[in-house]
Design a protein around this motif. Structure first.
Motif, PDB file in Angstrom:
ATOM      1  N   SER B  36       0.804  -1.223   0.000  1.00 42.42           N
ATOM      2  CA  SER B  36       0.000   0.000   0.000  1.00 42.42           C
ATOM      3  C   SER B  36       0.830   1.263   0.000  1.00 42.42           C
ATOM      4  O   SER B  36       0.318   2.350  -0.242  1.00 42.42           O
ATOM      5  CB  SER B  36      -0.881  -0.003   1.257  1.00 42.42           C
ATOM      6  N   ALA B 115     -11.352  -2.292   0.993  1.00 40.59           N
ATOM      7  CA  ALA B 115     -10.483  -3.331   1.580  1.00 40.59           C
ATOM      8  C   ALA B 115     -10.846  -4.698   1.014  1.00 40.59           C
ATOM      9  O   ALA B 115      -9.967  -5.510   0.707  1.00 40.59           O
ATOM     10  CB  ALA B 115     -10.611  -3.326   3.094  1.00 40.59           C
ATOM     11  N   SER B 147      -9.372  -3.286  11.470  1.00 40.44           N
ATOM     12  CA  SER B 147      -9.196  -3.901  10.154  1.00 40.44           C
ATOM     13  C   SER B 147     -10.573  -4.241   9.613  1.00 40.44           C
ATOM     14  O   SER B 147     -11.560  -4.197  10.333  1.00 40.44           O
ATOM     15  CB  SER B 147      -8.373  -5.188  10.276  1.00 40.44           C
ATOM     16  N   ASP B 152      -8.611  -6.520   4.556  1.00 41.67           N
ATOM     17  CA  ASP B 152      -7.154  -6.500   4.733  1.00 41.67           C
ATOM     18  C   ASP B 152      -6.678  -7.580   5.696  1.00 41.67           C
ATOM     19  O   ASP B 152      -5.500  -7.912   5.727  1.00 41.67           O
ATOM     20  CB  ASP B 152      -6.687  -5.122   5.207  1.00 41.67           C
TER      21      ASP B 152
END
Lengths: 289, 273
Positions: B36, B115, B147, B152
């Motif tokens: 990322s 995500a 998260s 992710d």
């Protein structure tokens, strides 16, 4: 008298006995070629450690009729072998055991007496508790075997000492843990320090064979050691890597160390027994199980 | 202040062995990582390249339409420095296909879609590349539940999930992750200006100290307050850990039979290898 020892610090395949057996036979042959007298394998060396529901499916008995043990016994004609396995007794209880094989016979089987069942450990769920810590005779003198958590407790090594063991064979499959800024994991430091301490206070040889490799996120760090009766480090296997590490034990060192430091001579076993009885019989004893 | 310093050589050795073991035992030799531009995925990528060789690692950059150019550039720095293979697959079209159907969608829902879109891309590319998806979540965010479930957090294995954010920074520096990545404010970059610490309401440095006491050292919340942590802060964090536990376990199965997956059907992933 000299004893040439080989520490077979191996990795294992989880639950694949045939494959692990082949590795044992290869290591035994290699150690034998180097004229070793004794080769020691880690805890559960035939099966891998984190067995869970695999435990009953990989169990064997240390008898000549068992096909796995037959091959190991055949391989033990010229070199003594300590091998770790899941043992199923005649009434179908499963133990974490280590067998001492010599000249094609089973000299001794030790069943793990302390099954860690806390933190990341769950042995008590899958295995039965062994009930004895007995020393036994070999062609090199009297020996005692303990498995991992057995020697995290002080009493089994002490009992073996009183039972005549001059050579302690400690085997383990100890998941490394405790990462700090130090160059070793805290578990590795701890085990090395207690093994050195046992060698010193029992004026004996303390051999420790740990495994290497990974099982899921668990990692086994190796670093097998041999300490002599003065507490000296005589041999050390590498961390992390498989190895066959040799060490010559000069058994006459027992004579010299114990002449200098007669801790065994002076050990007051009757006092220990008397005090243990008093402590364990006392009402409301906080120490005893 | 507890010292959370780790021996970075030892950590690298253990983690590299873990990556290699978990990859090869599953029958693979390669890995796929969503990179990322942030520190966690940078560290995972450095470790995977170290364990498997750069040619066996595929770094996937997956910008959304609002992702910052910095994120893309920093991801490229990681790719260049590690020598891994790389590809860039924008997720705008995938994510917007759903987001545009709900004009009033909250930022959180949009973030979750991004995500999860990235998860889809990673798992898709992992088939093509014949590699396993490597996780990039650290211990701090796993414990805080910071998260997206099945987003992710989805991976085949996670090399850095037992390192607090502070330790991730230490190890990243030791392995040569570029300073600009280590030093910048952590962000999920789901929308402009978002930062982890802004959203969480506390700093990683502080929460790592608290989590270390609560989790590693088994302090009670009261003992943490006695150690000098603000009571509200402790309560917030304890509640976060508890409420996010569902993200850390497999979904429970209603037990009916004598042998039920999750309760008494127990095998390691490495079973038979």
């Amino acid at each position: 008298m000299k004893l040439k020892l080989a520490l077979a610090q191996i990795n294992t395949k989880l639950g694949v006995v045939e494959s692990n057996l082949e590795k044992h036979l290869a290591q035994i042959e290699k150690a034998s070629k180097e004229k070793a007298d004794l080769v020691v394998f880690p805890e559960l060396s035939l099966t891998g450690y984190s067995l869970q529901d695999l435990a009953p499916t990989v169990a064997h008995r240390a008898v000549p009729e068992d096909l796995v043990f037959k091959r190991l016994l055949d391989a033990s004609q010229d070199i003594d072998v300590v091998v770790g396995f899941v043992e199923e007794d005649l009434r179908n209880r499963f133990f974490i055991s280590s067998a001492y094989l010599s000249r094609g016979e089973v000299s001794h089987v030790h069943r793990k007496v302390y099954l860690p069942t806390y933190g990341l450990f769950d042995e008590g769920r899958f295995f039965a508790w062994g009930d004895t810590t007995a020393a036994f005779n070999t062609r090199f003198g009297r020996v005692g075997i303990l498995i991992c958590e057995d020697f995290w407790h002080v009493s089994p090594p002490y009992l073996l000492w009183l039972d005549g063991a001059d050579i302690f064979l400690f085997v383990s499959a100890s998941p490394g843990r405790g990462l700090t800024s130090a160059p070793q994991l805290s578990t590795a430091q701890w085990v090395e320090s207690i093994n050195r301490a046992y060698a010193s206070i029992f004026t004996s040889f303390v051999v420790h064979c740990n495994r290497v490799g990974y099982e899921d996120g668990l990692h086994f760090s190796g670093g097998s050691t041999v300490f002599g009766p003065d507490g000296d480090l005589l041999a050390k296997a590498p961390y992390e890597d498989e190895s066959l590490t040799f060490c010559d034990l000069d058994l006459n060192q027992l004579h010299r160390s114990r002449s200098r430091l007669p801790l065994l001579r002076d050990e007051r076993t009757a006092l220990t027994q008397r005090e243990l009885n008093r402590i364990l019989n006392r009402d409301g004893s906080s120490s005893g199980r | 202040m507890k010292n959370l310093d780790i021996n970075t050589d030892l950590a690298t050795e253990i983690i590299s062995g873990f990556i290699h073991s978990e990859t090869t035992r599953a029958g693979f030799s390669k890995a796929v990582i969503g990179v990322s531009g942030g520190i966690d995925s940078a560290l995972s990528c450095f470790l995977a390249a170290h364990a498997l060789g750069g040619e066996n690692v595929l770094a996937v950059r997956m910008p959304y339409t609002t992702s910052s150019q910095d994120s893309l550039d920093h991801a490229q720095l990681v790719i260049d420095k590690t020598g891994v293979q790389s590809t860039t697959i924008p997720i705008g079209a995938i994510a917007d296909g759903l987001i545009n159907q709900f004009p009033d969608m909250s930022k959180m829902c949009q973030g979750n879609i991004m995500a999860r879109s990235r998860m889809i891309v990673l798992y898709d590319r992992s088939v093509e590349f014949k590699g396993l998806v490597v996780g990039t979540s650290n211990k701090t965010e796993i414990l805080l539940g910071y998260s997206t479930l099945f987003g992710d957090s989805a991976c085949a294995f996670n090399p850095i999930g037992d390192l607090y954010k502070t330790q991730v920074r230490q190890l990243s520096r030791a392995l040569g992750v570029p300073d600009i990545i280590v030093d910048k404010a952590p962000t999920a970059d789901l929308w402009a200006g978002q930062t982890d610490e802004g959203e969480l309401g506390f700093t990683y440095a502080d929460v790592d100290q608290l989590l270390y006491l609560l989790v590693d050292e088994r302090y009670t919340p009261e003992e943490c307050v006695q150690e000098g942590f603000d009571k509200k802060f402790v309560e917030t964090v304890v509640k976060r850990i508890q409420r996010s536990h569902f993200k850390r376990i497999m979904p429970p199965i209603a037990k009916l039979s004598n042998r039920t997956i999750g309760y008494d059907f127990l095998y390691l992933r490495d079973w038979g290898t």
